[in-house]
Motif scaffolding. Structure first.
Motif, short mmCIF file in Angstrom:
data_model
loop_
_atom_site.label_atom_id
_atom_site.label_comp_id
_atom_site.label_asym_id
_atom_site.label_seq_id
_atom_site.Cartn_x
_atom_site.Cartn_y
_atom_site.Cartn_z
N PHE B 9 0.82 -1.21 0.00
CA PHE B 9 0.00 0.00 0.00
C PHE B 9 0.85 1.25 0.00
CE2 PHE B 9 -2.43 -3.25 2.35
CZ PHE B 9 -3.36 -3.50 1.36
N GLN B 10 2.19 1.08 -0.03
CA GLN B 10 3.10 2.21 0.03
C GLN B 10 2.94 3.11 -1.19
OE1 GLN B 10 5.25 2.63 2.74
NE2 GLN B 10 5.27 4.67 1.81
N ILE B 11 2.78 4.40 -0.93
CA ILE B 11 2.74 5.37 -2.03
C ILE B 11 4.19 5.73 -2.38
CG2 ILE B 11 2.06 7.71 -2.70
CD1 ILE B 11 -0.45 6.37 -2.30
N ASN B 12 4.56 5.53 -3.62
CA ASN B 12 5.91 5.88 -4.04
C ASN B 12 5.85 7.09 -4.96
OD1 ASN B 12 7.15 3.68 -2.71
ND2 ASN B 12 6.43 2.35 -4.35
N ASN B 13 6.69 8.07 -4.67
CA ASN B 13 6.77 9.22 -5.58
C ASN B 13 7.58 8.82 -6.80
OD1 ASN B 13 5.45 10.54 -3.61
ND2 ASN B 13 7.17 11.87 -3.01
N LEU B 14 6.95 8.89 -7.95
CA LEU B 14 7.68 8.55 -9.17
C LEU B 14 8.52 9.75 -9.61
CD1 LEU B 14 4.96 6.45 -10.98
CD2 LEU B 14 6.83 5.70 -9.51
N PHE B 15 7.90 10.95 -9.60
CA PHE B 15 8.71 12.18 -9.71
C PHE B 15 7.97 13.32 -9.01
CE2 PHE B 15 6.48 11.44 -13.69
CZ PHE B 15 5.73 12.59 -13.85
N PRO B 16 8.69 14.09 -8.26
CA PRO B 16 8.05 15.16 -7.50
C PRO B 16 7.68 16.34 -8.40
CG PRO B 16 10.41 15.18 -7.13
CD PRO B 16 10.13 14.02 -8.05
N LEU B 17 6.63 17.05 -7.98
CA LEU B 17 6.18 18.19 -8.77
C LEU B 17 6.34 19.50 -8.01
CD1 LEU B 17 2.94 16.65 -10.26
CD2 LEU B 17 5.07 17.08 -11.46
N GLY B 18 6.38 19.42 -6.69
CA GLY B 18 6.53 20.66 -5.92
C GLY B 18 5.81 20.54 -4.60
N THR B 19 5.78 21.65 -3.88
CA THR B 19 5.16 21.64 -2.55
C THR B 19 4.10 22.73 -2.51
OG1 THR B 19 7.43 21.30 -1.89
CG2 THR B 19 5.80 21.37 -0.15
N VAL B 20 2.92 22.37 -2.01
CA VAL B 20 1.85 23.34 -1.86
C VAL B 20 1.42 23.34 -0.41
CG1 VAL B 20 -0.48 24.03 -2.53
CG2 VAL B 20 1.05 22.98 -4.23
N GLY B 21 1.60 24.43 0.28
CA GLY B 21 1.19 24.56 1.67
C GLY B 21 1.77 23.47 2.56
N GLY B 22 3.03 23.16 2.38
CA GLY B 22 3.67 22.16 3.21
C GLY B 22 3.41 20.74 2.76
N GLN B 23 2.49 20.57 1.82
CA GLN B 23 2.21 19.23 1.30
C GLN B 23 3.03 19.00 0.03
OE1 GLN B 23 0.56 16.47 1.72
NE2 GLN B 23 -1.06 16.77 3.24
N GLU B 24 3.71 17.88 0.00
CA GLU B 24 4.49 17.54 -1.18
C GLU B 24 3.56 16.97 -2.24
OE1 GLU B 24 7.15 14.37 -0.55
OE2 GLU B 24 8.52 14.99 -2.13
N ILE B 25 3.57 17.55 -3.42
CA ILE B 25 2.75 17.05 -4.51
C ILE B 25 3.67 16.35 -5.50
CG2 ILE B 25 1.14 17.66 -6.35
CD1 ILE B 25 0.11 18.25 -3.53
N ALA B 26 3.34 15.09 -5.81
CA ALA B 26 4.21 14.33 -6.70
C ALA B 26 3.37 13.43 -7.57
CB ALA B 26 5.19 13.50 -5.89
N PHE B 27 3.96 13.02 -8.67
CA PHE B 27 3.31 11.98 -9.48
C PHE B 27 3.69 10.65 -8.83
CE2 PHE B 27 2.78 9.05 -13.01
CZ PHE B 27 1.53 9.44 -13.46
N THR B 28 2.67 9.92 -8.33
CA THR B 28 2.95 8.73 -7.54
C THR B 28 2.46 7.48 -8.27
OG1 THR B 28 0.82 8.88 -6.47
CG2 THR B 28 2.63 10.06 -5.43
N ASN B 29 2.75 6.32 -7.66
CA ASN B 29 2.20 5.09 -8.25
C ASN B 29 0.67 5.11 -8.20
OD1 ASN B 29 2.26 4.97 -5.52
ND2 ASN B 29 2.96 2.85 -5.37
N SER B 30 0.09 5.74 -7.17
CA SER B 30 -1.37 5.88 -7.12
C SER B 30 -1.89 6.68 -8.31
CB SER B 30 -1.75 6.58 -5.82
OG SER B 30 -3.10 6.95 -5.84
N ALA B 31 -1.23 7.80 -8.58
CA ALA B 31 -1.61 8.64 -9.72
C ALA B 31 -1.46 7.88 -11.02
CB ALA B 31 -0.76 9.91 -9.75
N LEU B 32 -0.39 7.07 -11.10
CA LEU B 32 -0.17 6.28 -12.31
C LEU B 32 -1.36 5.35 -12.57
CD1 LEU B 32 1.71 5.32 -14.59
CD2 LEU B 32 2.62 3.63 -13.00
N PHE B 33 -1.82 4.68 -11.49
CA PHE B 33 -2.93 3.74 -11.68
C PHE B 33 -4.25 4.46 -11.94
CE2 PHE B 33 -1.86 -0.65 -11.55
CZ PHE B 33 -0.51 -0.61 -11.21
N MET B 34 -4.42 5.65 -11.37
CA MET B 34 -5.60 6.44 -11.74
C MET B 34 -5.56 6.75 -13.22
SD MET B 34 -6.08 9.20 -8.72
CE MET B 34 -5.87 8.81 -7.00
N GLY B 35 -4.38 7.12 -13.68
CA GLY B 35 -4.22 7.45 -15.10
C GLY B 35 -4.49 6.24 -15.98
N ILE B 36 -3.96 5.07 -15.56
CA ILE B 36 -4.18 3.86 -16.34
C ILE B 36 -5.68 3.55 -16.38
CG2 ILE B 36 -3.75 1.38 -16.45
CD1 ILE B 36 -1.04 1.89 -15.15
#
Lengths: 179, 251
Positions: B9-36
């Motif tokens: 269940f580990q979320i892995n950052n595939l590549f980071p995109l930046g930080t918004v309000g202290g939250q790190e926003i990245a393209f993750t394996n979760s995002a990859l599967f949403m995209g798929i």
């Protein structure tokens, strides 16, 4: 679950190890991508996919309904043709029967007339024949009377030796003939 | 690593995109599967129907089947008026279904719906859609939802309280049901599969012993595929039932 932590390598740089579904560090990324994916999907589905599939299904329903209506129309047509054919057949049969009956009546009428004419003719001939027979019979009777009177006269003369009067002989013959 | 049932269940950052309000926003394996998932649904619903065949092929049949399945689901629970939410319910159903099933992929699969934040976001989306549409469509009559008719006046306050509590707890049960099912299923699968590997390390005797958990893993995989579909269906039909309250408030 405690022992599972014993052999975990450090996950992608998230500080202290927490249960991943409750790791708040990842919520921001997940929400951002969820919104992007969901909105993109919603727009694609509502603008392209669903109207298209709906129109495909509608077109198929229309086509099927149209084909069924067409089939029904053909069926009605063939039934109408069948009914017309049967009506024509019945008409023809009725007409044939009428003609046959008329012909029969006419022929029977003619035969009857002929028969009556023939009967009348035959009756006339019969009457004539009867009249002839009666005439012949009467004349034959007169001849018989004459012969009988002569014979009676001769017989009486032989028996009593004298010729009876002609009147008495005639009366006696008449009596005998009547009796 | 392979034996850890939580690691999947580990979320892995595939590549980071930046930080918004202290939250790190990245393209993750979760995002990859949403995209798929999005790509898969688009392939099924748009690419496969591009031919608009009168006599559909396999893929187009599947797309039509999905369409009619969701349409029937809405009509049977929320009536024909519910069809205005058809794209919404359809998107939810297909998205959750694809995420669940893609999570079942061996080796690389990642179950996006095993994260409470995703299911909670979807459940809250439904929850607020119900409230906003219910108020906009019915005005104050929407609150008749909490006041069932034909209830004696002396127990009405209690009933109203229960109705409001059950309404407010909807997003919780709605989201936790999907999340917990997917999470528990994947953990169970991983644990049994882990037994196979562990027992296999003990030589021939271990191999024989591993037959049982292997059989369980196979059976559980089938069960989890069923659960993947079933939970997507349950999530969608609950969405329909909640939307029905917004369309027809008052019991």
């Amino acid at each position: 679950m405690a022992e599972t932590n014993s052999h975990t390598e450090v996950p992608g740089g998230h500080g202290p190890k927490t249960f991943p579904p409750f790791d708040k560090q990842t919520f921001g990324s997940q929400l951002v991508w969820l919104v992007i994916a969901f909105v993109a999907l919603y727009v694609l589905m509502s603008k392209i996919a669903l109207p298209r599939v709906g129109s495909i299904l509608q077109a198929r329903r229309d086509r099927i309904a149209g084909d069924l209506a067409e089939a029904q129309r053909h069926k009605d047509e063939s039934e109408a043709a069948m009914a017309a054919y049967e009506k024509a057949l019945a008409d023809a049969r009725g007409r044939a029967q009428a003609i046959a009956a008329e012909t029969r009546d006419k022929l029977m009428g003619e035969a009857e007339t002929n028969r009556k004419a023939l009967e009348a003719k035959l009756n006339t001939q019969l009457a004539e024949a009867e009249k002839t027979i009666a005439g012949t019979k009467a004349s034959a009777m007169n001849n018989v009377r004459g012969v009988a009177a002569d014979a009676t006269g001769a017989i009486v003369e032989r028996l009593i030796g004298s010729l009876p009067s002609e009147q008495a002989v005639t009366q006696a013959v008449e009596r005998a003939l009547k009796g | 690593m392979a034996a850890d049932p939580i690691h999947q269940f580990q979320i892995n950052n595939l590549f980071p995109l930046g930080t918004v309000g202290g939250q790190e926003i990245a393209f993750t394996n979760s995002a990859l599967f949403m995209g798929i998932s999005v790509v898969g649904i688009v392939l099924l619903m748009i690419t496969a129907t591009a031919g608009r065949s009168l006599v559909p092929g396999r893929a187009q049949s599947l797309a039509e089947l999905s369409y009619e399945f969701v349409a029937d689901m809405i009509k049977s629970t929320a009536g024909t008026e519910g069809m205005r939410f058809f794209p919404f319910v359809f998107t939810i159903f297909m998205f959750v279904l694809f995420l669940n099933v893609l999570g079942m992929l061996p080796l690389a699969g990642f179950a996006v719906t095993s994260h409470i934040i995703v299911t909670a976001a979807l459940a809250l989306l439904v929850f607020f859609t119900v409230i906003i549409y219910g108020l906009a469509h019915n005005g104050l009559r929407f609150f008749k939802l909490f006041v069932p008719s034909g209830i004696p006046i002396y127990i009405l306050p209690l009933i109203v309280f229960i109705e409001i509590m059950s309404f407010l707890s909807r997003p919780i049960s709605h989201s936790v049901r999907l999340f917990a099912n997917v999470l528990a299923g994947h953990i169970t699968l991983k644990v049994f599969a882990g037994f196979v590997v562990m027992l296999g390390a003990f030589g021939v005797g271990g191999w024989l012993g591993a037959i049982l958990p292997l059989g369980m893993t196979v059976a559980l995989t089938a069960l989890e595929l069923l659960v993947a579909f079933l939970q997507a269906y349950v999530f969608a039909i609950l969405t329909c039932i909640y939307l029905n309250d917004a369309i027809h408030p008052g019991h």
